[in-house]
Write a protein that holds these residues in place. Structure first.
Motif, PDB file in Angstrom:
ATOM      1  N   TYR A 152      -9.010   2.457  -6.415  1.00  0.00           N
ATOM      2  CA  TYR A 152      -8.509   2.998  -4.897  1.00  0.00           C
ATOM      3  C   TYR A 152      -8.767   2.946  -3.750  1.00  0.00           C
ATOM      4  O   TYR A 152     -10.089   3.082  -3.761  1.00  0.00           O
ATOM      5  N   SER A 153      -8.298   2.576  -2.740  1.00  0.00           N
ATOM      6  CA  SER A 153      -9.425   3.255  -1.416  1.00  0.00           C
ATOM      7  C   SER A 153      -8.101   3.867  -0.689  1.00  0.00           C
ATOM      8  O   SER A 153      -7.149   2.973  -0.626  1.00  0.00           O
ATOM      9  N   VAL A 154      -8.692   5.037  -0.064  1.00  0.00           N
ATOM     10  CA  VAL A 154      -8.360   6.557   0.793  1.00  0.00           C
ATOM     11  C   VAL A 154      -8.346   5.589   2.069  1.00  0.00           C
ATOM     12  O   VAL A 154     -10.275   6.357   2.182  1.00  0.00           O
TER      13      VAL A 154
ATOM     14  N   ASP B 211      -6.182  12.170  -6.392  1.00  0.00           N
ATOM     15  CA  ASP B 211      -6.812  12.260  -6.586  1.00  0.00           C
ATOM     16  C   ASP B 211      -6.649  11.782  -4.460  1.00  0.00           C
ATOM     17  O   ASP B 211      -7.684  12.384  -3.601  1.00  0.00           O
ATOM     18  N   ALA B 212      -6.236  11.494  -4.423  1.00  0.00           N
ATOM     19  CA  ALA B 212      -5.409  10.527  -2.749  1.00  0.00           C
ATOM     20  C   ALA B 212      -5.581  11.343  -2.023  1.00  0.00           C
ATOM     21  O   ALA B 212      -6.014  11.477  -1.245  1.00  0.00           O
TER      22      ALA B 212
ATOM     23  N   THR C 128     -12.197  14.450  -5.647  1.00  0.00           N
ATOM     24  CA  THR C 128     -11.182  13.381  -6.692  1.00  0.00           C
ATOM     25  C   THR C 128     -11.765  14.517  -7.933  1.00  0.00           C
ATOM     26  O   THR C 128     -13.141  15.128  -8.154  1.00  0.00           O
TER      27      THR C 128
ATOM     28  N   ARG D 147       1.080  -1.339   0.110  1.00  0.00           N
ATOM     29  CA  ARG D 147      -0.032  -0.013   0.078  1.00  0.00           C
ATOM     30  C   ARG D 147       1.050   1.107   0.266  1.00  0.00           C
ATOM     31  O   ARG D 147       2.151   1.003  -0.001  1.00  0.00           O
TER      32      ARG D 147
ATOM     33  N   GLU E 255     -13.712   5.244  -1.399  1.00  0.00           N
ATOM     34  CA  GLU E 255     -13.061   4.980  -2.988  1.00  0.00           C
ATOM     35  C   GLU E 255     -13.283   5.173  -4.738  1.00  0.00           C
ATOM     36  O   GLU E 255     -14.753   6.267  -4.176  1.00  0.00           O
TER      37      GLU E 255
ATOM     38  N   THR F 224     -12.970   6.514   5.156  1.00  0.00           N
ATOM     39  CA  THR F 224     -12.422   5.601   3.449  1.00  0.00           C
ATOM     40  C   THR F 224     -13.451   6.332   2.173  1.00  0.00           C
ATOM     41  O   THR F 224     -14.566   6.166   2.144  1.00  0.00           O
TER      42      THR F 224
ATOM     43  N   VAL G  35      -3.120   4.551   1.062  1.00  0.00           N
ATOM     44  CA  VAL G  35      -3.935   4.027  -0.308  1.00  0.00           C
ATOM     45  C   VAL G  35      -3.718   2.417  -0.479  1.00  0.00           C
ATOM     46  O   VAL G  35      -2.495   1.851  -0.776  1.00  0.00           O
TER      47      VAL G  35
ATOM     48  N   HIS H  87     -15.405  12.758  -1.376  1.00  0.00           N
ATOM     49  CA  HIS H  87     -15.875  12.310  -2.564  1.00  0.00           C
ATOM     50  C   HIS H  87     -15.308  12.637  -3.479  1.00  0.00           C
ATOM     51  O   HIS H  87     -15.194  12.868  -4.284  1.00  0.00           O
TER      52      HIS H  87
END
Length: 184
Positions: free
Chosen positions: A51-53, A125-126, A92, A23, A113, A111, A35, A89
């Motif tokens: 992607y998962s932040v 974006d992250a 992003t 990660r 995504e 979180t 991430v 969100h």
């Protein structure tokens, strides 16, 4: 394992480091983001990585020095933070899902995504999500408490930025909270 383009985009960004588990982290941020990336899938319109932040912040009581925050204040503070984070969100460029905001003990876990076919934009974006969570958390600091790190440092940095941009008033004030302005 993520593809080379994604790894390169994160490695080359000054705010990210690769963790041992594959990660990517923002270790220099007050609330480090983590991430996770899932390899690209072809959805018929091209390939996009998922992607998962995840960003973890302390609950208010965890950063207040020398006293306990009343449960009703802590609950209200969390509910307000949760409402403020509903738009995390939207920072992003990707089409991201609304955030999942959870209270886990003395932490808030946020979180977000999203999918992206552009690794360089996905990195930005992250980072935008991590910084949005940090800024939103700082806005929720309640005046009247003494704070320890990371809240103390974030408040001090906000005060300095407030004074440096010329809005600190004649002779410079101690910042908005001390001058009767909006709380930090």
């Amino acid at each position: 394992m993520t593809d080379e383009r994604v790894q390169r985009a994160f490695r080359e960004h000054p705010d990210f480091e690769e963790a041992d588990d594959g990660r990517f982290e923002t270790p220099e941020k007050p609330f480090p983001g983590v991430v996770s990336v899932t390899d690209a899938e072809d959805d018929g319109e091209g390939t996009s990585d998922a992607y998962s932040v995840e960003v973890r912040t302390p609950m208010l009581d965890a950063v207040v020095e020398g006293e306990e925050v009343a449960e009703v204040v802590e609950d209200g503070w969390f509910e307000t933070l949760e409402l403020r984070l509903e738009d995390a969100h939207t920072v992003t460029n990707a089409d991201a899902a609304p955030p999942d905001v959870e209270r886990e003990g003395d932490e808030v876990v946020v979180t977000v995504e999203f999918a992206s076919s552009d690794p360089e934009q996905a990195v930005e974006d992250a980072l935008a999500v991590v910084e949005y969570v940090e800024g939103t958390w700082v806005q929720g600091i309640i005046p009247g408490y003494d704070y320890r790190e990371p809240a103390a440092g974030l408040r001090e940095r906000a005060r300095q930025n407030y004074d440096e941009d010329g809005s600190g008033g004649p002779g410079g004030s101690d910042g908005p909270a001390e001058s009767g302005g909006a709380p930090l």
